[in-house]
Design an enzyme around this catalytic site. Sequence first.
Site, PDB file in Angstrom:
ATOM      1  CG  ASP A  16      29.952   2.368  23.145  1.00 21.14           C
ATOM      2  OD1 ASP A  16      30.752   1.842  22.576  1.00 21.14           O
ATOM      3  OD2 ASP A  16      28.520   2.168  22.648  1.00 21.14           O
ATOM      4  CG  ASP A  17      33.696   3.339  20.928  1.00 18.37           C
ATOM      5  OD1 ASP A  17      33.425   1.979  21.232  1.00 18.37           O
ATOM      6  OD2 ASP A  17      33.309   3.800  19.870  1.00 18.37           O
ATOM      7  CB  CYS A  56      30.128  -2.154  20.679  1.00 21.77           C
ATOM      8  SG  CYS A  56      30.778  -0.384  19.891  1.00 21.77           S
ATOM      9  CG  HIS A 114      25.555  -3.428  19.903  1.00 24.18           C
ATOM     10  ND1 HIS A 114      26.813  -2.903  19.422  1.00 24.18           N
ATOM     11  CD2 HIS A 114      24.984  -3.589  18.640  1.00 24.18           C
ATOM     12  CE1 HIS A 114      27.119  -2.738  18.475  1.00 24.18           C
ATOM     13  NE2 HIS A 114      25.950  -3.176  17.701  1.00 24.18           N
ATOM     14  CG  HIS A 200      29.597   4.898  19.851  1.00 24.30           C
ATOM     15  ND1 HIS A 200      29.290   5.284  18.794  1.00 24.30           N
ATOM     16  CD2 HIS A 200      29.946   3.597  19.694  1.00 24.30           C
ATOM     17  CE1 HIS A 200      29.176   4.323  17.889  1.00 24.30           C
ATOM     18  NE2 HIS A 200      29.804   3.324  18.447  1.00 24.30           N
ATOM     19  CG  ASP A 263      32.375  -0.929  24.329  1.00 23.56           C
ATOM     20  OD1 ASP A 263      33.042   0.065  24.471  1.00 23.56           O
ATOM     21  OD2 ASP A 263      31.313  -0.811  23.439  1.00 23.56           O
ATOM     22  CG  ASN A 264      35.620  -1.112  21.685  1.00 21.22           C
ATOM     23  OD1 ASN A 264      34.489  -1.293  21.454  1.00 21.22           O
ATOM     24  ND2 ASN A 264      35.675   0.415  21.902  1.00 21.22           N
ATOM     25  CE  LYS A 279      34.183   0.819  17.870  1.00 21.31           C
ATOM     26  NZ  LYS A 279      32.761   1.697  17.828  1.00 21.31           N
TER      27      LYS A 279
END
Length: 444
Positions: A16-17, A56, A114, A200, A263-264, A279
């Site tokens: 995540d991130d 996300c 999410h 994250h 995810d990004n 992001k």
Amino acid sequence: MSSTTTAPNIIFILADDLGWADLSVYGQTDFQTPHLDALAAQGVRFTQAYANSAVCSATRFALITGRYQYRLRGGLEEPLVRTAHKYGLPPEHPTLPSLLQGAGYETALIGKWHLGNLPTFGPLKSGYQHFFGNYGGAIDYFTHKPRVGEAVARDLYEGEVPVERVGYYTQLLADEASNWIRQQSAAKPFLLSLHFTAPHWPWVGPEDEAVSRNLTDIFHYDGGNLHTYAKMVRSLDAAVGQVLQTLQAQGLSDNTIVVFSSDNGGERFAKTWPFTGQKTELLEGGIRVPTLLRWPARLKPQVSEQVTITMDWLPTLLAAAGVAPDARYPSDGENILPVLEGQAPVHERTLFWRYKAQRQRAARDGRWKYLKINDNEFLFDVETDTLERANLRHQQPAVFARLRQAWADWNAQFLPITDEVITHGLSPDIQADRYAPDLATRGM
């Protein structure tokens, strides 16, 4: 397809991130990520892998459906926050886990969902048979709450029942995943979606419980530094190593597909060199992500230059499993297995993005990238100009016009981002706005 012992198991690990160069195999020099580096050496390391979105939940819609997120109302929120109770992943929509479950797979999501909140939405309503994790976008690593405060409920669930656990969330997810793998029968293949929240925010390492309990706000502006971020990424690396070791101990490594991605792009403390942006931005640093794939039974170690994107994983993994997609919901992604197996050459393709009421637009076609941020438009050669500094729109007017029109034609196929979406979503003020003055000087 009936379940057989030859069908591959699948473990999809999503960070995540995580920034492009946050793994040492991708260029991190401040610390090492030995377990993920080993995974890269054993499989495929992608050099041109993209996320479907710069945030996300939008990317997660694309991952689970294999389609552009803009086909679904929930995919327009970018990310899905204030209206997660109202908009989410429709339970009737076919998904990667539901299609694999229908073919005899055991399915589990451990970690971040999410994609909409209970009671209407949830992993158990969209193809997963087991779930342990958080429904929302972020939680504190120790209190497991989405906000600071004693009265705030934990966002930690087993299935649809809230639970309490003690420990650092990254490690809890690794332990849960390892235990679930040990419980699987050799008679049935499995899909394990292991979606970490690391790295994250909040910025808290595995030894920082005291820091966690003294935060006044878990949001990304509160605290943090490069040293803490390094601890978070190293903890993620160790967690992945633990799960892969469990897989090895169970004798399952050879015929298990392991995918690792983000995810990004990275956020505040991430390393994105040689790209710019992060992001929430459609610059390369916001959408190009480290991506690894290992499948010893069929794929040899390699570095792949094939351009790929999150929504490719549904058709690719279904093809690997011998499972037919749902013809009513054709994927916008591509099966990239033939390229990886050497049966087809690396091929160029056109990918598109939009973000926040179309205030950012992007299209990638071969070496060319069309980018619009607010009222500023650019054409970059991202193969030679990785920092996206030299605006070639006037030197290459035909290419610029072609990609600009291609984006408009593509955009017309999808749900519009209306005023209602903006009102219900997050503030329309996006971080990329601060780049507009700088971008305006890049050869306009």
